[in-house]
Scaffold this active site. Sequence first.
Site, PDB file in Angstrom:
ATOM      1  N   ARG A  33       0.861  -1.173   0.000  1.00  0.00           N
ATOM      2  CA  ARG A  33       0.000   0.000   0.000  1.00  0.00           C
ATOM      3  C   ARG A  33       0.903   1.230   0.000  1.00  0.00           C
ATOM      4  O   ARG A  33       2.001   1.212   0.543  1.00  0.00           O
ATOM      5  CB  ARG A  33      -0.907   0.019   1.233  1.00  0.00           C
ATOM      6  CG  ARG A  33      -1.839  -1.187   1.349  1.00  0.00           C
ATOM      7  CD  ARG A  33      -2.638  -1.129   2.641  1.00  0.00           C
ATOM      8  NE  ARG A  33      -3.543  -2.267   2.765  1.00  0.00           N
ATOM      9  CZ  ARG A  33      -3.220  -3.410   3.377  1.00  0.00           C
ATOM     10  NH1 ARG A  33      -2.016  -3.560   3.917  1.00  0.00           N
ATOM     11  NH2 ARG A  33      -4.089  -4.396   3.459  1.00  0.00           N
TER      12      ARG A  33
ATOM     13  N   LYS B 203      -1.876  -2.614   7.904  1.00  0.00           N
ATOM     14  CA  LYS B 203      -3.079  -2.153   8.605  1.00  0.00           C
ATOM     15  C   LYS B 203      -3.188  -2.800   9.975  1.00  0.00           C
ATOM     16  O   LYS B 203      -2.891  -3.981  10.133  1.00  0.00           O
ATOM     17  CB  LYS B 203      -4.332  -2.476   7.784  1.00  0.00           C
ATOM     18  CG  LYS B 203      -4.567  -1.544   6.604  1.00  0.00           C
ATOM     19  CD  LYS B 203      -5.899  -1.843   5.969  1.00  0.00           C
ATOM     20  CE  LYS B 203      -6.232  -0.838   4.873  1.00  0.00           C
ATOM     21  NZ  LYS B 203      -7.559  -1.102   4.263  1.00  0.00           N
TER      22      LYS B 203
ATOM     23  N   HIS C 194      -2.430   2.602  -6.216  1.00  0.00           N
ATOM     24  CA  HIS C 194      -3.202   1.384  -5.963  1.00  0.00           C
ATOM     25  C   HIS C 194      -3.317   0.515  -7.209  1.00  0.00           C
ATOM     26  O   HIS C 194      -3.430  -0.712  -7.087  1.00  0.00           O
ATOM     27  CB  HIS C 194      -4.590   1.744  -5.428  1.00  0.00           C
ATOM     28  CG  HIS C 194      -5.056   0.812  -4.352  1.00  0.00           C
ATOM     29  ND1 HIS C 194      -4.397   0.653  -3.141  1.00  0.00           N
ATOM     30  CD2 HIS C 194      -6.115  -0.036  -4.296  1.00  0.00           C
ATOM     31  CE1 HIS C 194      -5.026  -0.232  -2.401  1.00  0.00           C
ATOM     32  NE2 HIS C 194      -6.059  -0.676  -3.075  1.00  0.00           N
TER      33      HIS C 194
ATOM     34  N   ARG D 167      -0.498  -1.755  -7.240  1.00  0.00           N
ATOM     35  CA  ARG D 167      -0.743  -2.860  -6.299  1.00  0.00           C
ATOM     36  C   ARG D 167      -1.631  -3.916  -6.957  1.00  0.00           C
ATOM     37  O   ARG D 167      -1.388  -5.118  -6.841  1.00  0.00           O
ATOM     38  CB  ARG D 167      -1.407  -2.304  -5.030  1.00  0.00           C
ATOM     39  CG  ARG D 167      -1.799  -3.323  -3.961  1.00  0.00           C
ATOM     40  CD  ARG D 167      -2.210  -2.557  -2.712  1.00  0.00           C
ATOM     41  NE  ARG D 167      -3.029  -3.338  -1.789  1.00  0.00           N
ATOM     42  CZ  ARG D 167      -2.541  -4.131  -0.829  1.00  0.00           C
ATOM     43  NH1 ARG D 167      -1.238  -4.290  -0.697  1.00  0.00           N
ATOM     44  NH2 ARG D 167      -3.360  -4.778  -0.010  1.00  0.00           N
TER      45      ARG D 167
ATOM     46  N   HIS E 209      -3.957  -8.984   3.101  1.00  0.00           N
ATOM     47  CA  HIS E 209      -5.414  -9.032   3.218  1.00  0.00           C
ATOM     48  C   HIS E 209      -5.813  -9.913   4.398  1.00  0.00           C
ATOM     49  O   HIS E 209      -5.303 -11.026   4.539  1.00  0.00           O
ATOM     50  CB  HIS E 209      -6.044  -9.612   1.946  1.00  0.00           C
ATOM     51  CG  HIS E 209      -6.061  -8.660   0.798  1.00  0.00           C
ATOM     52  ND1 HIS E 209      -6.217  -9.075  -0.514  1.00  0.00           N
ATOM     53  CD2 HIS E 209      -5.941  -7.309   0.742  1.00  0.00           C
ATOM     54  CE1 HIS E 209      -6.196  -8.024  -1.308  1.00  0.00           C
ATOM     55  NE2 HIS E 209      -6.028  -6.940  -0.572  1.00  0.00           N
TER      56      HIS E 209
ATOM     57  N   TYR F   2      -9.267 -10.648  -7.652  1.00  0.00           N
ATOM     58  CA  TYR F   2      -8.292 -10.640  -8.744  1.00  0.00           C
ATOM     59  C   TYR F   2      -8.517 -11.789  -9.723  1.00  0.00           C
ATOM     60  O   TYR F   2      -8.089 -11.702 -10.876  1.00  0.00           O
ATOM     61  CB  TYR F   2      -6.869 -10.659  -8.179  1.00  0.00           C
ATOM     62  CG  TYR F   2      -6.567  -9.398  -7.415  1.00  0.00           C
ATOM     63  CD1 TYR F   2      -6.414  -8.182  -8.087  1.00  0.00           C
ATOM     64  CD2 TYR F   2      -6.481  -9.402  -6.030  1.00  0.00           C
ATOM     65  CE1 TYR F   2      -6.177  -7.014  -7.393  1.00  0.00           C
ATOM     66  CE2 TYR F   2      -6.233  -8.233  -5.328  1.00  0.00           C
ATOM     67  CZ  TYR F   2      -6.084  -7.038  -6.018  1.00  0.00           C
ATOM     68  OH  TYR F   2      -5.862  -5.875  -5.322  1.00  0.00           O
TER      69      TYR F   2
END
Length: 316
Positions: free
Chosen positions: A154, A178, A256, A259, A282, A291
């Site tokens: 990110r 995160k 992004h 990414r 994730h 994806y």
Amino acid sequence: MSAPSSSFQWISTFLEAQAAELGAATNTQLAYGRDLRDFVDWLERKNSDLAGADREMIESYLVWCDAQGLAKSTRARRLSAIKQVFRFAFEEGWRGDNPAIQIKGPGRENRLPKTLDVPEVDRLLDAARSAGRTPLERLRNTCLMELLYATGMRVSELVGLPVSAARGDPRMLLVLGKGGKERMVPLSPPARTALADWLVARDEEEDSRRRNGHAASRFLFPSHGKSGHLTRHRFYLLIKEIAVAAGVSPAKVTPHTLRHAFATHLLANGADLRSIQTLLGHADLATTEIYTHVLDERLSELVHEHHPLSKPDRNG
């Protein structure tokens, strides 16, 4: 615990608890804060507050948001914030009920993430090598782009990297993601080369600054601004400049989308979803599964563009 005297104190206490107990990221807290302040402002216009709001009011607010033309994803996010603050209030004993518990959200729009094909990424990486006013900036920009595509980080993770993570010609980088969760991401040979070249130039610049009385930076990509490192906003503008130089539509290119390109290109070359999930950081595999749909759509486009049976003017 007695309830705070105002709705804004409710929000403040809720956000503090989110940060302390769940390790909520700063951007997540800011988003919750904005959404809840909008709801409280709406309640005040209806002569109410978080202590007095009922289910009908919450549903009326969501109808109002829809009438303002807000996207499904925005309305879903706002309802999520409202649900969480009322659940927190109920658990803390500020209210004897949770008026949001049975409200269903509008769902999210099924939009596939934008991505880039391999030739477009190659052009971006080439353009980064000549993007910048000075040799120092060009080395930094090359390193930024190579790291972003090689790791799928990110943008906040990339610009906030400590320089200590890059010492010793690493094959892997330790990334703080995160919620304060750490993960390891591998570096490709081009990314390692770009990183090594940037470190030499960066350290020389930092040594010069120290001799002039400035404190050393702990970040891989230092900046003189308040954050101490290159900001997300500056990198966003930078990548648009590189897109123009590369002849790639700037509308398609953001940090992004690099990414997304990292993930879809890995999947197209045989990587399994679990590995990609780990590399992207994730929490839920379902997030990574999007994806597969991106790849399916791209393969379908290739068939329609290049298969002889798809051409309308073919001979019978």
